[in-house]
Design an enzyme around this catalytic site. Structure first.
Site, PDB file in Angstrom:
ATOM      1  N   ASN A  66     -32.454 -83.264 -18.660  1.00 47.34           N
ATOM      2  CA  ASN A  66     -33.230 -83.394 -17.424  1.00 47.34           C
ATOM      3  C   ASN A  66     -34.106 -82.285 -17.409  1.00 47.34           C
ATOM      4  OD1 ASN A  66     -31.191 -81.361 -17.235  1.00 47.34           O
ATOM      5  ND2 ASN A  66     -29.738 -82.441 -16.062  1.00 47.34           N
TER       6      ASN A  66
ATOM      7  N   THR B  97     -20.149 -83.093 -11.707  1.00 47.71           N
ATOM      8  CA  THR B  97     -20.834 -82.692 -10.034  1.00 47.71           C
ATOM      9  C   THR B  97     -20.349 -84.301  -8.534  1.00 47.71           C
ATOM     10  OG1 THR B  97     -23.263 -83.838 -10.822  1.00 47.71           O
ATOM     11  CG2 THR B  97     -22.292 -80.834 -11.160  1.00 47.71           C
TER      12      THR B  97
ATOM     13  N   ASP C 213     -37.422 -79.848  -9.054  1.00 43.85           N
ATOM     14  CA  ASP C 213     -36.200 -79.724  -8.630  1.00 43.85           C
ATOM     15  C   ASP C 213     -35.716 -79.209  -7.386  1.00 43.85           C
ATOM     16  OD1 ASP C 213     -34.072 -77.952  -9.369  1.00 43.85           O
ATOM     17  OD2 ASP C 213     -32.912 -78.753  -9.831  1.00 43.85           O
TER      18      ASP C 213
ATOM     19  N   ASP D 163     -34.543 -76.805  -6.015  1.00 42.52           N
ATOM     20  CA  ASP D 163     -33.871 -75.534  -6.348  1.00 42.52           C
ATOM     21  C   ASP D 163     -34.770 -74.699  -7.509  1.00 42.52           C
ATOM     22  OD1 ASP D 163     -32.406 -76.150  -8.122  1.00 42.52           O
ATOM     23  OD2 ASP D 163     -30.784 -74.767  -8.198  1.00 42.52           O
TER      24      ASP D 163
ATOM     25  N   SER E  93     -29.199 -78.174  -5.237  1.00 42.54           N
ATOM     26  CA  SER E  93     -30.568 -78.781  -6.342  1.00 42.54           C
ATOM     27  C   SER E  93     -30.624 -80.013  -6.563  1.00 42.54           C
ATOM     28  CB  SER E  93     -29.173 -78.526  -8.025  1.00 42.54           C
ATOM     29  OG  SER E  93     -30.292 -78.895  -9.342  1.00 42.54           O
TER      30      SER E  93
HETATM   31  P1  NG1 Z   1     -22.970 -84.148 -14.133  1.00 38.91           P
HETATM   32  O1  NG1 Z   1     -22.956 -85.071 -12.661  1.00 38.91           O
HETATM   33  O2  NG1 Z   1     -21.583 -83.411 -14.952  1.00 38.91           O
HETATM   34  O3  NG1 Z   1     -23.447 -85.150 -15.515  1.00 38.91           O
HETATM   35  C1  NG1 Z   1     -24.849 -82.885 -14.058  1.00 38.91           C
HETATM   36  C2  NG1 Z   1     -26.199 -83.449 -14.734  1.00 38.91           C
HETATM   37  C3  NG1 Z   1     -26.114 -82.001 -16.348  1.00 38.91           C
HETATM   38  C4  NG1 Z   1     -25.822 -80.557 -15.167  1.00 38.91           C
HETATM   39  C5  NG1 Z   1     -25.082 -80.641 -13.973  1.00 38.91           C
HETATM   40  C6  NG1 Z   1     -25.488 -78.891 -12.578  1.00 38.91           C
HETATM   41  C7  NG1 Z   1     -27.040 -85.306 -16.548  1.00 38.91           C
HETATM   42  C8  NG1 Z   1     -26.459 -86.399 -17.064  1.00 38.91           C
HETATM   43  N1  NG1 Z   1     -25.442 -84.659 -15.895  1.00 38.91           N
HETATM   44  O4  NG1 Z   1     -23.908 -83.100 -14.397  1.00 38.91           O
HETATM   45  O5  NG1 Z   1     -26.762 -82.486 -17.160  1.00 38.91           O
HETATM   46  O6  NG1 Z   1     -27.422 -80.401 -15.200  1.00 38.91           O
HETATM   47  O7  NG1 Z   1     -25.155 -81.895 -13.535  1.00 38.91           O
HETATM   48  O8  NG1 Z   1     -26.158 -79.662 -12.243  1.00 38.91           O
HETATM   49  O9  NG1 Z   1     -28.446 -84.795 -15.791  1.00 38.91           O
HETATM   50 ZN    ZN Z   2     -31.597 -77.891  -9.788  1.00 41.11          ZN
END
Ligand code: NG1
Ligand code: ZN
Length: 550
Positions: free
Chosen positions: A380, A507, A284, A286, A68
């Site tokens: 986002n 993530t 983004d 992907d 991504s």
């Molecule tokens: P994490 O790393 O759990 O904050 C991020 C995004 C999520 C979601 C995931 C999956 C923010 C703050 N967090 O998660 O909204 O998109 O990645 O890709 O944007």
């Molecule tokens: Zn993505």
């Protein structure tokens, strides 16, 4: 096949050994880490996808290889369930378990247990469809994945290099082919046809749409956007930027939706391209996230993020249901996460039901399914609109009683086709936004003025163990470490319009801090103070304390 093909699995598994001392976890975005570390995971995911298909009576399962918005050295893999949705939560644990089996023998034991516990009928067929983004580590990872399919004798269809949302679309299209719920032709071409045909119908008769600049993040979105531009012809001129998919290191680098959202800035590469007042958007890596923006007459940057998209789209759909005479039968609702700007939550909840759920698309998607029409977006830029089966049925059988009602009904039906309902889709969402702007005669300025964003700041804190942090109330409050939430409350009280929360990332190996306040300097200060509290709580090295302002 009545038992596992143990010999075939063993022979191939030995070619994809798991190194000791690494722990893999299937998180909110599947497995995600440095691309070169993923070889054994891919092989095991290939086997798991085949087993999931067998468990679901030979329905086709999707596998997407992407990281991504992450930088280029990262890669990842996630599974897609038959209706085009994220993998069922219970199977995330099975994926994690298989990925961490230390040896080939341990893998076989884990697989045997899985087959037995889930009563998987191995005589069923296994069908999968898979794709990857443009990352350099992709081809080797796809080869390991294919070994997993081969070990299981799965019928595997390679969808090549395409976007995450196209892969989700394909899964749904394949599984609904020839049924009354057919989602469209099961090809990339079918996807492009479906979206562009609906778009053209929706903007027919509207004034010419001014050109739109698209930042493709130097990723796979560039390939699809170019194909889409051909289908759209002159209905909407698209100016594609950041299309360098073969330039090493370019992917998501100082461009793309995550860069724009996180830094709240124009990608530097667009500064000589974008004219004041012109709309632009970033995809983004992907192409499942979308952020819009424009520069005003003074050259100042204005961001139109996922919350603004939700507000724009939801109001339009509500108006259409009213014009169609369906507003007493179809309820529109919104789903957000704690990251939604307080300005958007206030604006939306004065007009519509709004639900807040934990971060992660699966939570948003499932909550949105509870509405007749559910609009879900993460701030986002990841999101979509879901029409419930009942609503789709209503739209197809409803008899409008005036020409105006008939027009609105047709618009609603065309919207169901322009929107990719399987998952957030930057290109589909972009067309949706463009439809609304055309119908409302809005430029970025009018859209932006729906409500005012509160200044906000997102900060990462690196801690030894992010699992110490546990949350409740859709991640808006900490329950652990004990006592920390009370300290945060005490701090937040001192800021006008202040709101802050802390949660472990799903993530990345970090804890995220979000803060907003009535004025910019206060939002920044609050974010860094909270980050400092978090850091001290876990006894971090004082020299590395988060300290941009303090
Ligand atoms: P994490 O790393 O759990 O904050 C991020 C995004 C999520 C979601 C995931 C999956 C923010 C703050 N967090 O998660 O909204 O998109 O990645 O890709 O944007
Ligand atoms: Zn993505």
């Amino acid at each position: 096949m009545t038992s596992l093909p143990v010999d075939a699995i063993k022979a191939l598994a030995d070619q994809h050994p798991k190194p000791p001392n690494v722990v893999f976890q299937y998180g909110t975005a599947g497995f995600r880490t440095l691309g070169h570390a993923l070889d054994p995971v891919m092989f095991r995911v290939g086997i798991l996808a085949a087993l999931r298909s067998k468990r679901l009576d030979g329905k086709t399962i999707g596998v997407m290889v992407t990281a991504s918005h992450n930088p280029e050295p990262d890669n990842g893999v996630k599974l897609v369930d038959p209706r085009g949705e994220m993998l069922e939560a219970a199977w995330e644990a099975h994926a994690t378990n298989l990925a961490n089996a230390p040896t080939t023998d341990a893998l076989i034991v884990a697989l045997e247990a899985l087959v037995q516990n889930l009563r998987i009928d191995l005589s069923k067929p296994a069908r999968v469809v898979y794709a990857r983004d443009t990352r350099p580590s992709g081809p080797a990872l796809i080869a390991s994945l294919e070994d997993g399919f081969k070990a299981m004798g799965a019928e595997a269809r390679n969808a090549g290099v395409t976007t995450t949302p196209v892969l989700h679309y394909l899964v749904k299209a394949i599984n609904t082919k020839g049924t009354k719920d057919s989602y469209g032709d099961d090809s990339e071409e079918g996807y492009l046809q479906k979206l562009s045909t609906a778009f053209k119908k929706l903007v027919a008769g509207k004034p010419a749409i001014p050109p739109l600049v698209i930042d493709c993040a130097n990723g796979v979105g560039a390939i699809l956007a170019e194909k889409l531009a051909k289908h759209l012809g002159d209905t909407i001129p698209l100016i594609l930027q950041n299309t360098a998919i073969d330039t090493l290191g370019a992917l998501n680098n100082a461009c793309g939706a995550d860069y724009v959202k996180t830094s709240q800035k124009l990608p530097p590469s667009l500064s000589s391209v974008l004219k004041p007042g012109q709309r632009a958007c970033s995809l983004d890596g992907d192409a499942d996230r979308l952020i819009y923006y424009y520069l005003d007459d003074r050259g100042q940057f204005h961001m139109l993020d996922g919350d603004k998209i939700a507000a724009l789209v939801a109001a339009f759909i509500v108006d259409l249901t009213k014009s169609a005479g369906l507003d007493d039968q179809i309820q529109v609702g919104i789903v957000q996460t704690a990251y939604a700007n307080g300005g958007s939550t206030k604006y939306l909840s004065e007009r519509l039901p709004v639900k807040c759920v934990p971060t992660g698309v699966k939570h948003l998607h499932h909550a949105a399914e509870h509405y007749d029409i559910g609009v879900y977006f993460e701030a986002n830029g990841h999101g979509t609109v879901l029409f419930s089966p009942d609503t789709l049925e209503k739209l197809s059988t409803y008899q409008p009683s005036t020409p105006a009602q008939s027009t609105a009904l047709n618009h609603l039906i065309n919207l169901t086709n322009v929107i990719n309902q399987t998952v957030g889709d930057a290109l589909s969402d972009m067309l949706l936004v463009e439809v609304v702007l055309a119908h409302r005669s809005y430029t970025g300025v009018e859209w932006d003025s729906l409500y005012v964003d509160l200044p906000n700041r997102l900060v990462k804190v690196v801690v030894a163990d992010r699992n110490l942090f546990k949350t409740e109330d859709a991640e808006r409050r900490l329950v652990s470490p004990p006592g920390l939430q009370a300290k945060l409350d005490e701090l937040v009280r001192r800021y006008e319009g202040g709101r802050a929360f802390v949660r472990p990332s799903g993530t990345e190996d970090v804890v995220r801090v979000y803060a907003e306040a009535a004025v910019r300097a206060q939002a920044d200060e609050l974010a860094f103070r909270v980050a400092g509290l978090v850091y001290d709580e876990v006894g971090g090295d004082p020299a590395k304390r988060p300290s941009e302002f303090l």
